[in-house]
Design a protein around this motif. Structure first.
Motif, PDB file in Angstrom:
ATOM      1  N   THR A  91       0.830  -1.202   0.000  1.00  0.00           N
ATOM      2  CA  THR A  91       0.000   0.000   0.000  1.00  0.00           C
ATOM      3  C   THR A  91       0.865   1.253   0.000  1.00  0.00           C
ATOM      4  OG1 THR A  91      -1.818  -1.109   1.138  1.00  0.00           O
ATOM      5  CG2 THR A  91      -1.727   1.293   1.299  1.00  0.00           C
ATOM      6  N   ASP A  97      -8.823  -5.645  -4.104  1.00  0.00           N
ATOM      7  CA  ASP A  97      -9.236  -4.843  -2.948  1.00  0.00           C
ATOM      8  C   ASP A  97      -8.077  -3.997  -2.438  1.00  0.00           C
ATOM      9  OD1 ASP A  97     -11.937  -5.554  -2.720  1.00  0.00           O
ATOM     10  OD2 ASP A  97     -11.489  -7.301  -1.479  1.00  0.00           O
ATOM     11  N   LEU A  98      -6.915  -4.617  -2.283  1.00  0.00           N
ATOM     12  CA  LEU A  98      -5.742  -3.887  -1.804  1.00  0.00           C
ATOM     13  C   LEU A  98      -5.399  -2.744  -2.758  1.00  0.00           C
ATOM     14  CD1 LEU A  98      -2.464  -5.331  -0.347  1.00  0.00           C
ATOM     15  CD2 LEU A  98      -2.376  -3.612  -2.139  1.00  0.00           C
ATOM     16  N   ASP A 115      -8.060   0.079  -2.582  1.00  0.00           N
ATOM     17  CA  ASP A 115      -7.942   0.821  -1.322  1.00  0.00           C
ATOM     18  C   ASP A 115      -6.749   1.774  -1.364  1.00  0.00           C
ATOM     19  OD1 ASP A 115     -10.132  -0.522  -0.305  1.00  0.00           O
ATOM     20  OD2 ASP A 115      -8.959  -1.914   0.919  1.00  0.00           O
ATOM     21  N   ALA A 116      -5.620   1.274  -1.871  1.00  0.00           N
ATOM     22  CA  ALA A 116      -4.408   2.095  -1.908  1.00  0.00           C
ATOM     23  C   ALA A 116      -4.555   3.250  -2.895  1.00  0.00           C
ATOM     24  CB  ALA A 116      -3.209   1.225  -2.283  1.00  0.00           C
ATOM     25  N   GLU A 164      -7.320   4.699  -3.819  1.00  0.00           N
ATOM     26  CA  GLU A 164      -8.262   5.646  -3.233  1.00  0.00           C
ATOM     27  C   GLU A 164      -7.563   6.512  -2.191  1.00  0.00           C
ATOM     28  OE1 GLU A 164     -12.865   5.436  -1.794  1.00  0.00           O
ATOM     29  OE2 GLU A 164     -11.521   3.859  -1.054  1.00  0.00           O
ATOM     30  N   GLN A 165      -6.728   5.891  -1.374  1.00  0.00           N
ATOM     31  CA  GLN A 165      -5.974   6.645  -0.365  1.00  0.00           C
ATOM     32  C   GLN A 165      -5.035   7.639  -1.035  1.00  0.00           C
ATOM     33  OE1 GLN A 165      -3.844   4.144   2.437  1.00  0.00           O
ATOM     34  NE2 GLN A 165      -2.380   5.764   2.926  1.00  0.00           N
ATOM     35  N   GLN A 186     -16.856  -4.692  -6.916  1.00  0.00           N
ATOM     36  CA  GLN A 186     -15.633  -3.947  -7.193  1.00  0.00           C
ATOM     37  C   GLN A 186     -15.734  -3.112  -8.469  1.00  0.00           C
ATOM     38  OE1 GLN A 186     -13.069  -7.461  -7.107  1.00  0.00           O
ATOM     39  NE2 GLN A 186     -12.082  -6.715  -5.228  1.00  0.00           N
ATOM     40  N   ARG A 222     -16.223   0.660  -8.008  1.00  0.00           N
ATOM     41  CA  ARG A 222     -15.031   1.291  -7.433  1.00  0.00           C
ATOM     42  C   ARG A 222     -13.986   1.562  -8.518  1.00  0.00           C
ATOM     43  NH1 ARG A 222     -12.260  -1.106  -2.421  1.00  0.00           N
ATOM     44  NH2 ARG A 222     -11.551   1.072  -2.346  1.00  0.00           N
TER      45      ARG A 222
END
Length: 527
Positions: free
Chosen positions: A314, A338-339, A342-343, A345-346, A370, A373
Motif C-alpha cells: 500500500t 481490494d488492496l 484501497d491504496a 483511493e488513499q 468492485q 469502485r
C-alpha cells in the motif's frame, strides 16, 4: 506532396468523427487526411490495397519482450506431461559440456498436467553437477535443484524445490544479469514477432526489478536497439516498483520515494519512452498464487498470496502516486484488487490527480461490488483474453461456478464505464490480438467451453480495446489509437474485416502487413 497515399481500402479509423474511409494520406510518418482531403493530392507512392481492411496498428499494452525472446532461445520441457519425460529432457541438457556448477535454465514448466510439482530431489538425479532452474510458464514460480537451494538466503521458503513469487526472486538474484547485447537480440526477436501479428506499439511490463527484470540496467538494451535502428516498433517501458528508492526531496514535491534523478512517467520519445510504474501485489492463477478472498476450489485454505506485506505494498502504491507516476498495479485475484483499490483511493485523497490513468493489470477476478469502485477511481482494466482462451477450462474449475463469470471481464467493465484495454502478457500466452479479439466476442476456450458468456462484447468494442483504449491507457491517445489527421501513420492491413467474418474466424484473418511511421515494415525488413 504526400509521401504515400493508400487507396482502394476499407479503412476502419476507430474515430467516430470519420469511422470509415477509402483513401489515407501520409506525410513524414503522420496521417494528413482521409478521402477527399487527400484523393487528388500528388504522392511519391500510391498503394492500391485492392479492398483490404485497414485498422490502427494494434497496441499490446502489456508484454514481456525480453522474456519472450530469451524463452525462444532456451531449452524447453514442453510439451512433456510426464515426470519421467521431463527428467529425460533435463538429463540430456545437463550432460552438455559446461563449467562445473554452471546454471541450466529450462522453460515450459507447468505442474497442472503432472498433478503435482517436481521436486529438487528428482532434479538432483539428473543434474550432473549443474544448478537447475525450471521456469514456470506463469512467470511467477520455478523449481530448482538442491544445488540452488543451498545458495538461497536463510528464511526463503520453498516446497521441496518449488519457489513462488518472492522466493523465486531470491533464486534469480543469485545469478549474474544478462548482458545488454543478449537482451537486445532477444527483444528484437520478440518485437518482430509482434509486428507479424499487426502490433505496432507495445508496453514492456516491468524492467529492472526482481520478479521479471533481467538486468538492473535493462533500459540500456532498449536504447542500444534504438541507437542502432533495430527497434522495429514503438515500446513503452514500465519500471518495476522495486526500482524506487528513498530520496531526499524538497517538501513541496510531496514524495519520499523516486527513481534516480526523479525520472517518471512520460520521459522519452515516440519510439522509446517510460510509462507506468509496475507494482506486483499478488501472483497468478496458473501457479495458484493469485490472492483470493475465498480459497481455490478443491482446497481448504489456499487463498493465494501477496508479494509482500500488504502495508508495504500500500505504501509503495501511495508513494508512486505521490511521486507523479502513472501506476500499473498487478492484481489478479479479487483480494489483491481490494488492496489495489484501497491504496489508489488513499493516494487520490492525499494528492488528487484526476487524469492519473492508473491501471489494474490482469484484473483477473473482479467481484460485482468492485466494478463501481474501478469506475469511480478512473482506473483502466488491462486484461488478457488469451488467458481464458488457453487456460479457461482450468481457471473455471479452480474458481468454481459462482466465480467463473467474474474472470477477465469485458461487458461488466464497459457497462460500468471502466476503460477496457487488451493485452497478451506474451510469452505467457498467445500474442495474437486477432485471436484475443475473437475470444472477447465468443468467450469460448480452445475446447469450445463458454467461459463467462455474459461478459461477451461486440467486435467494435473488442477492436477498441486493442487500439484507441490501448493508446488511452498508455497516455498516447493524442498520437495513436485512431487513424485521424495528425496522428502517427501506424496501421495494420488485414485480409478481411473482423466485422464481416464469422466470429469463429476472426483469429484466422490474414495480417497482410503493418506500417510503422508510415513505412511498410516488409520493405524495411528487406532493405
Amino acid at each position: 506532396m504526400l509521401c504515400t497515399r493508400l487507396t482502394n481500402a476499407r479503412i476502419l479509423t476507430m474515430d467516430p468523427h470519420h469511422p470509415v474511409a477509402r483513401d489515407l494520406g501520409i506525410w513524414q510518418g503522420r496521417i494528413v487526411g482521409l478521402d477527399s482531403a487527400v484523393t487528388a493530392l500528388p504522392a511519391r507512392e500510391v498503394v492500391d490495397l485492392q479492398g483490404a481492411t485497414v485498422l490502427p496498428g494494434f497496441i499490446d499494452s502489456h508484454v514481456h519482450l525480453a522474456w519472450a525472446g530469451l524463452k525462444a532461445r532456451t531449452p524447453s520441457i514442453a510439451p512433456c506431461t510426464r515426470i519421467e519425460d521431463i527428467l529425460a529432457v533435463v538429463d540430456r541438457a545437463a550432460r552438455r559440456p559446461a563449467p562445473p556448477g554452471a546454471w541450466l535454465d529450462l522453460v515450459g514448466y507447468d505442474q497442472r498436467a503432472l498433478g503435482r510439482h517436481l521436486t529438487a530431489a528428482e532434479l538432483d538425479r539428473v543434474s550432473h553437477g549443474r544448478r537447475i532452474l525450471l521456469m514456470h510458464d506463469s512467470g511467477h514460480a520455478c523449481v530448482v535443484n538442491s544445488a540452488v537451494l543451498h545458495l538461497l538466503p536463510d528464511g526463503v521458503q520453498h516446497q521441496e524445490g518449488f519457489l513462488a513469487e518472492s522466493a523465486m526472486t531470491a533464486a534469480r538474484r543469485l545469478r549474474l544479469p544478462y548482458g545488454q547485447e543478449e537482451l537486445a537480440d532477444a527483444i528484437e526477436h520478440a518485437a518482430r514477432e509482434c509486428l507479424a501479428e499487426g502490433i505496432t506499439a507495445c508496453v514492456e511490463a516491468g524492467i529492472g526489478g526482481g520478479l521479471l527484470g533481467h538486468s538492473p540496467v535493462e533500459l540500456g538494451a532498449y536504447q542500444l536497439l534504438r541507437d542502432r535502428g533495430r527497434l522495429p516498433l514503438r515500446v513503452q517501458l514500465m519500471a518495476s516498483g522495486d526500482t524506487l528508492r528513498t530520496r531526499a526531496a524538497h517538501p513541496d514535491d510531496g514524495f519520499t520515494q523516486a527513481m534516480d534523478l526523479g525520472v517518471r512517467t512520460g520521459f522519452g520519445d515516440d519510439w522509446l519512452s517510460l510509462g507506468a510504474l509496475k507494482i506486483y501485489t499478488d501472483g497468478g492463477m496458473m501457479a495458484r498464487t493469485a490472492a483470493l478472498t475465498s480459497p481455490y476450489e478443491g482446497t481448504d485454505y489456499n487463498t493465494g498470496q501477496f508479494q509482500d506485506d500488504p502495508e508495504r505494498l500500500t505504501r509503495l502504491i501511495v508513494d508512486g502516486h505521490l511521486a507523479g507516476w502513472q501506476l500499473a498495479v498487478h492484481a489478479i485475484g479479487d483480494r489483491a484488487a481490494d488492496l489495489a483499490l484501497d491504496a489508489l483511493e488513499q493516494a487520490q485523497k492525499l494528492r488528487p490527480r484526476p487524469d492519473a490513468r492508473h491501471r489494474i493489470e490482469h484484473a483477473g477476478l473482479i467481484r460485482p461490488d468492485q466494478l463501481p469502485r474501478l469506475a469511480a477511481l478512473g482506473v483502466s482494466a488491462v486484461v488478457q483474453p488469451a488467458f481464458l482462451r488457453h487456460f479457461g477450462d482450468d481457471y473455471a474449475t479452480v474458481m468454481g461456478e459462482r466465480r467463473a463469470g467474474w474472470m477477465y471481464r469485458a461487458r461488466g467493465f464497459l457497462d460500468h464505464g471502466v476503460t477496457l484495454v487488451g493485452r497478451s502478457d506474451r510469452p505467457v500466452a498467445d500474442g495474437s490480438p486477432l485471436r484475443a479479439i475473437q475470444f472477447m466476442v465468443e468467450r469460448a476456450s480452445l475446447t469450445g467451453r463458454t467461459i463467462g458468456g455474459d461478459e461477451a462484447i461486440g467486435v467494435e468494442e473488442a477492436l477498441r480495446a486493442y487500439t484507441a483504449a490501448g493508446a488511452h491507457a498508455c497516455r498516447q491517445d493524442g498520437a495513436a489509437g485512431t487513424l485521424s489527421p495528425g496522428k502517427r501513420a501506424d496501421l495494420v492491413v488485414l485480409g478481411g474485416d473482423p466485422h464481416r467474418v464469422d466470429p469463429g474466424r476472426i483469429g484466422d484473418i490474414e495480417i497482410v502487413t503493418t506500417y510503422v511511421d508510415g513505412r511498410d515494415t516488409r520493405e524495411v525488413a528487406a532493405a
